[in-house]
Design a protein around this motif. Structure first.
Motif, PDB file in Angstrom:
ATOM      1  N   ALA A 140       0.875  -1.175   0.000  1.00  0.00           N
ATOM      2  CA  ALA A 140       0.000   0.000   0.000  1.00  0.00           C
ATOM      3  C   ALA A 140       0.910   1.223   0.000  1.00  0.00           C
ATOM      4  O   ALA A 140       2.119   1.096   0.231  1.00  0.00           O
ATOM      5  CB  ALA A 140      -0.923  -0.011   1.225  1.00  0.00           C
ATOM      6  N   PRO A 141       0.377   2.411  -0.250  1.00  0.00           N
ATOM      7  CA  PRO A 141       1.222   3.608  -0.177  1.00  0.00           C
ATOM      8  C   PRO A 141       1.907   3.721   1.190  1.00  0.00           C
ATOM      9  O   PRO A 141       1.260   3.722   2.230  1.00  0.00           O
ATOM     10  CB  PRO A 141       0.220   4.746  -0.399  1.00  0.00           C
ATOM     11  N   GLY A 142       3.230   3.760   1.188  1.00  0.00           N
ATOM     12  CA  GLY A 142       3.975   3.870   2.436  1.00  0.00           C
ATOM     13  C   GLY A 142       4.126   2.563   3.186  1.00  0.00           C
ATOM     14  O   GLY A 142       4.663   2.549   4.303  1.00  0.00           O
ATOM     15  N   VAL A 143       3.685   1.450   2.593  1.00  0.00           N
ATOM     16  CA  VAL A 143       3.772   0.150   3.262  1.00  0.00           C
ATOM     17  C   VAL A 143       4.437  -0.847   2.311  1.00  0.00           C
ATOM     18  O   VAL A 143       3.905  -1.143   1.238  1.00  0.00           O
ATOM     19  CB  VAL A 143       2.385  -0.385   3.674  1.00  0.00           C
ATOM     20  N   SER A 144       5.604  -1.357   2.697  1.00  0.00           N
ATOM     21  CA  SER A 144       6.323  -2.325   1.871  1.00  0.00           C
ATOM     22  C   SER A 144       6.724  -3.520   2.728  1.00  0.00           C
ATOM     23  O   SER A 144       6.739  -3.454   3.956  1.00  0.00           O
ATOM     24  CB  SER A 144       7.561  -1.692   1.236  1.00  0.00           C
ATOM     25  N   ALA A 145       7.053  -4.612   2.056  1.00  0.00           N
ATOM     26  CA  ALA A 145       7.467  -5.820   2.779  1.00  0.00           C
ATOM     27  C   ALA A 145       8.494  -6.573   1.957  1.00  0.00           C
ATOM     28  O   ALA A 145       8.373  -6.685   0.737  1.00  0.00           O
ATOM     29  CB  ALA A 145       6.270  -6.713   3.071  1.00  0.00           C
ATOM     30  N   GLU A 146       9.517  -7.073   2.652  1.00  0.00           N
ATOM     31  CA  GLU A 146      10.482  -7.964   2.027  1.00  0.00           C
ATOM     32  C   GLU A 146      10.126  -9.382   2.448  1.00  0.00           C
ATOM     33  O   GLU A 146      10.155  -9.711   3.638  1.00  0.00           O
ATOM     34  CB  GLU A 146      11.906  -7.625   2.448  1.00  0.00           C
ATOM     35  N   VAL A 159     -10.970  -5.109   5.193  1.00  0.00           N
ATOM     36  CA  VAL A 159     -10.722  -4.422   6.471  1.00  0.00           C
ATOM     37  C   VAL A 159     -10.357  -2.959   6.233  1.00  0.00           C
ATOM     38  O   VAL A 159     -10.828  -2.066   6.942  1.00  0.00           O
ATOM     39  CB  VAL A 159      -9.597  -5.126   7.246  1.00  0.00           C
ATOM     40  N   GLY A 160      -9.509  -2.711   5.237  1.00  0.00           N
ATOM     41  CA  GLY A 160      -9.079  -1.346   4.955  1.00  0.00           C
ATOM     42  C   GLY A 160      -8.016  -1.330   3.884  1.00  0.00           C
ATOM     43  O   GLY A 160      -7.431  -2.365   3.554  1.00  0.00           O
ATOM     44  N   PRO A 161      -7.720  -0.154   3.319  1.00  0.00           N
ATOM     45  CA  PRO A 161      -6.761  -0.068   2.213  1.00  0.00           C
ATOM     46  C   PRO A 161      -5.327  -0.378   2.628  1.00  0.00           C
ATOM     47  O   PRO A 161      -4.488  -0.656   1.767  1.00  0.00           O
ATOM     48  CB  PRO A 161      -6.903   1.378   1.736  1.00  0.00           C
ATOM     49  N   ARG A 162      -5.009  -0.321   3.922  1.00  0.00           N
ATOM     50  CA  ARG A 162      -3.654  -0.600   4.388  1.00  0.00           C
ATOM     51  C   ARG A 162      -3.595  -1.863   5.241  1.00  0.00           C
ATOM     52  O   ARG A 162      -2.671  -2.041   6.031  1.00  0.00           O
ATOM     53  CB  ARG A 162      -3.107   0.594   5.185  1.00  0.00           C
ATOM     54  N   ALA A 163      -4.570  -2.738   5.074  1.00  0.00           N
ATOM     55  CA  ALA A 163      -4.594  -3.987   5.838  1.00  0.00           C
ATOM     56  C   ALA A 163      -4.139  -5.144   4.952  1.00  0.00           C
ATOM     57  O   ALA A 163      -4.433  -5.178   3.756  1.00  0.00           O
ATOM     58  CB  ALA A 163      -6.002  -4.258   6.369  1.00  0.00           C
ATOM     59  N   ALA A 180      -2.696   4.260  10.538  1.00  0.00           N
ATOM     60  CA  ALA A 180      -2.556   2.937  11.146  1.00  0.00           C
ATOM     61  C   ALA A 180      -2.654   1.834  10.091  1.00  0.00           C
ATOM     62  O   ALA A 180      -3.424   1.923   9.138  1.00  0.00           O
ATOM     63  CB  ALA A 180      -3.627   2.731  12.210  1.00  0.00           C
ATOM     64  N   VAL A 181      -1.837   0.802  10.275  1.00  0.00           N
ATOM     65  CA  VAL A 181      -1.831  -0.372   9.402  1.00  0.00           C
ATOM     66  C   VAL A 181      -2.213  -1.589  10.234  1.00  0.00           C
ATOM     67  O   VAL A 181      -1.708  -1.780  11.342  1.00  0.00           O
ATOM     68  CB  VAL A 181      -0.442  -0.574   8.768  1.00  0.00           C
ATOM     69  N   SER A 182      -3.119  -2.418   9.703  1.00  0.00           N
ATOM     70  CA  SER A 182      -3.521  -3.658  10.366  1.00  0.00           C
ATOM     71  C   SER A 182      -2.885  -4.840   9.660  1.00  0.00           C
ATOM     72  O   SER A 182      -3.025  -4.994   8.439  1.00  0.00           O
ATOM     73  CB  SER A 182      -5.049  -3.811  10.351  1.00  0.00           C
ATOM     74  N   ILE A 183      -2.187  -5.668  10.428  1.00  0.00           N
ATOM     75  CA  ILE A 183      -1.516  -6.843   9.880  1.00  0.00           C
ATOM     76  C   ILE A 183      -2.063  -8.073  10.587  1.00  0.00           C
ATOM     77  O   ILE A 183      -1.904  -8.232  11.798  1.00  0.00           O
ATOM     78  CB  ILE A 183       0.008  -6.765  10.079  1.00  0.00           C
ATOM     79  N   PHE A 184      -2.709  -8.949   9.835  1.00  0.00           N
ATOM     80  CA  PHE A 184      -3.254 -10.179  10.389  1.00  0.00           C
ATOM     81  C   PHE A 184      -2.273 -11.330  10.149  1.00  0.00           C
ATOM     82  O   PHE A 184      -1.617 -11.394   9.124  1.00  0.00           O
ATOM     83  CB  PHE A 184      -4.605 -10.497   9.743  1.00  0.00           C
ATOM     84  N   ALA A 185      -2.213 -12.225  11.132  1.00  0.00           N
ATOM     85  CA  ALA A 185      -1.385 -13.425  11.002  1.00  0.00           C
ATOM     86  C   ALA A 185      -1.899 -14.442  12.007  1.00  0.00           C
ATOM     87  O   ALA A 185      -2.072 -14.125  13.182  1.00  0.00           O
ATOM     88  CB  ALA A 185       0.085 -13.112  11.261  1.00  0.00           C
ATOM     89  N   GLY A 186      -2.152 -15.662  11.538  1.00  0.00           N
ATOM     90  CA  GLY A 186      -2.673 -16.675  12.440  1.00  0.00           C
ATOM     91  C   GLY A 186      -3.980 -16.223  13.062  1.00  0.00           C
ATOM     92  O   GLY A 186      -4.905 -15.802  12.371  1.00  0.00           O
ATOM     93  N   ASP A 187      -4.047 -16.276  14.397  1.00  0.00           N
ATOM     94  CA  ASP A 187      -5.264 -15.890  15.111  1.00  0.00           C
ATOM     95  C   ASP A 187      -5.121 -14.539  15.788  1.00  0.00           C
ATOM     96  O   ASP A 187      -5.756 -14.277  16.811  1.00  0.00           O
ATOM     97  CB  ASP A 187      -5.593 -16.961  16.165  1.00  0.00           C
ATOM     98  N   GLY A 188      -4.303 -13.659  15.231  1.00  0.00           N
ATOM     99  CA  GLY A 188      -4.107 -12.363  15.852  1.00  0.00           C
ATOM    100  C   GLY A 188      -4.013 -11.227  14.855  1.00  0.00           C
ATOM    101  O   GLY A 188      -4.004 -11.428  13.640  1.00  0.00           O
ATOM    102  N   GLU A 189      -3.918 -10.020  15.416  1.00  0.00           N
ATOM    103  CA  GLU A 189      -3.806  -8.807  14.601  1.00  0.00           C
ATOM    104  C   GLU A 189      -2.794  -7.868  15.239  1.00  0.00           C
ATOM    105  O   GLU A 189      -2.767  -7.693  16.468  1.00  0.00           O
ATOM    106  CB  GLU A 189      -5.166  -8.112  14.498  1.00  0.00           C
ATOM    107  N   THR A 190      -1.963  -7.270  14.416  1.00  0.00           N
ATOM    108  CA  THR A 190      -0.983  -6.289  14.860  1.00  0.00           C
ATOM    109  C   THR A 190      -1.299  -4.957  14.190  1.00  0.00           C
ATOM    110  O   THR A 190      -1.488  -4.904  12.982  1.00  0.00           O
ATOM    111  CB  THR A 190       0.448  -6.724  14.488  1.00  0.00           C
ATOM    112  N   THR A 191      -1.359  -3.886  14.983  1.00  0.00           N
ATOM    113  CA  THR A 191      -1.590  -2.554  14.432  1.00  0.00           C
ATOM    114  C   THR A 191      -0.393  -1.671  14.761  1.00  0.00           C
ATOM    115  O   THR A 191       0.169  -1.741  15.858  1.00  0.00           O
ATOM    116  CB  THR A 191      -2.871  -1.926  15.008  1.00  0.00           C
ATOM    117  N   THR A 192      -0.024  -0.836  13.794  1.00  0.00           N
ATOM    118  CA  THR A 192       1.143   0.020  13.980  1.00  0.00           C
ATOM    119  C   THR A 192       1.165   1.112  12.926  1.00  0.00           C
ATOM    120  O   THR A 192       0.370   1.099  11.977  1.00  0.00           O
ATOM    121  CB  THR A 192       2.438  -0.802  13.902  1.00  0.00           C
TER     122      THR A 192
END
Length: 327
Positions: A140-146, A159-163, A180-192
């Protein structure tokens, strides 16, 4: 009557031989499928040691599988050359169906098993990497991942454009945005926001490490605030307290290095199997429980077998498809 009994005895002996050969072929097929567990490795070791005929049949089956894989590869190469020449659609489709079936048959099912193991499960991935591959993606804009090896990520526009969701594998996520960015993994969610996170989701367990900034992790009905240079793990039933990260080991895969500190050899091998073609299977329970320290380069990952021989005096049997049985 005597001749008849001798004749029947010969048939019974041949039936036993065929049965052992069939068991050996089943063992090799299981190893080549990539689905063999450490328990399977122990069972195979016991089966091979129970009778010298088992060992001979196993080696013959491994050799035959190697020849079959070579034949299947040559067949696919011929198909690739043929497909490069224009031909009628109907004929091309028939060639694909017949040739593909023949290749799978010659390879003893190894081709089909490999494809099944790579097929995505559950939510479809928008980004993914193959074994040994890394990749940088813009989520997403401003959100990258290696993305590290064997990693799958899906956008979560519901959920949202940055999730997004880390479906499996490992990724280093960088957020250069105040939203804020929402990151889901397994049975949880991380926001940052404005943070760098190292995230890992394997076998139902998730680990979130905050390299820079801060994050909030929700799972198992609990919420944990995660400061920089701390990590937290969770699964379906629990969410652990934050713990300091090892700055050297954290994200070392980005430098082509795997760092292990006082870890079970079984766990080390499972991690190494994510990077190398084929699979290393430990057949000895005591060997699997040994604590080890080590640093391995991912571009020379096969050297781990030689290091095991030198450090522990283990024996290693190489099989087709990159499978190595360690005992």
């Amino acid at each position: 009557m005597i001749r008849s009994e001798g004749f029947q005895k010969g048939w019974r002996e041949r039936d036993v031989s065929d049965d052992v050969a069939g068991q050996a072929q089943a063992w090799v097929s299981l190893l080549l499928s990539g689905q063999a567990t450490q328990a399977d490795g122990r069972a195979l070791s016991a089966w091979r040691g129970a009778d010298e005929r088992h060992e001979a049949a196993f080696r013959d089956a491994a050799r035959l599988h190697g020849l079959a894989r070579q034949a299947a590869g040559e067949l696919r190469a011929r198909e690739t050359t043929a497909l490069a020449r224009p031909e009628p659609v109907a004929q091309s489709r028939r060639r694909f169906l017949v040739g593909g079936a023949l290749a799978a048959s010659v390879a003893g099912g190894a081709v089909l098993l490999g494809r099944a193991a790579m097929a995505p499960a559950g939510r479809a991935a928008d980004f993914e990497t193959a074994k040994g591959e890394t990749r940088m993606v813009q989520l997403a804009p401003g959100v990258s991942a290696e993305l590290n090896t064997l990693t799958r990520i899906a956008r979560r526009e519901d959920v949202g454009p940055r999730a997004f969701e880390l479906l499996a594998g490992e990724a280093l996520v960088s957020i250069d945005h105040d939203a804020a960015v929402s990151i889901f993994a397994g049975d949880g969610e991380t926001t940052t926001s404005r943070a760098r996170l190292s995230m890992r989701c394997l076998d139902g367990e998730v680990r979130v490490s905050c390299l820079e900034g801060a994050a909030r992790v929700r799972s198992a009905g609990r919420i944990v605030d995660l400061p920089g240079r701390y990590s937290v793990t969770y699964d379906q039933a629990s969410l652990a307290a934050p713990a300091p990260i090892d700055p050297i080991a954290e994200g070392a895969w980005r430098r082509g290095i795997l760092v292990f500190r006082d870890e079970r050899l079984g766990d080390v091998i499972e991690e190494i199997n994510r990077y190398r073609e084929g699979r290393i299977v430990i057949a000895s329970a005591s060997l699997r429980e040994r604590r080890v320290n080590g640093t391995f380069q991912t571009n020379r990952i096969d050297q781990v077998v030689d290091q095991l021989r030198l450090a522990y005096g283990v024996s290693a049997t190489a099989l087709p498809g990159g499978v190595v049985l360690v005992a």
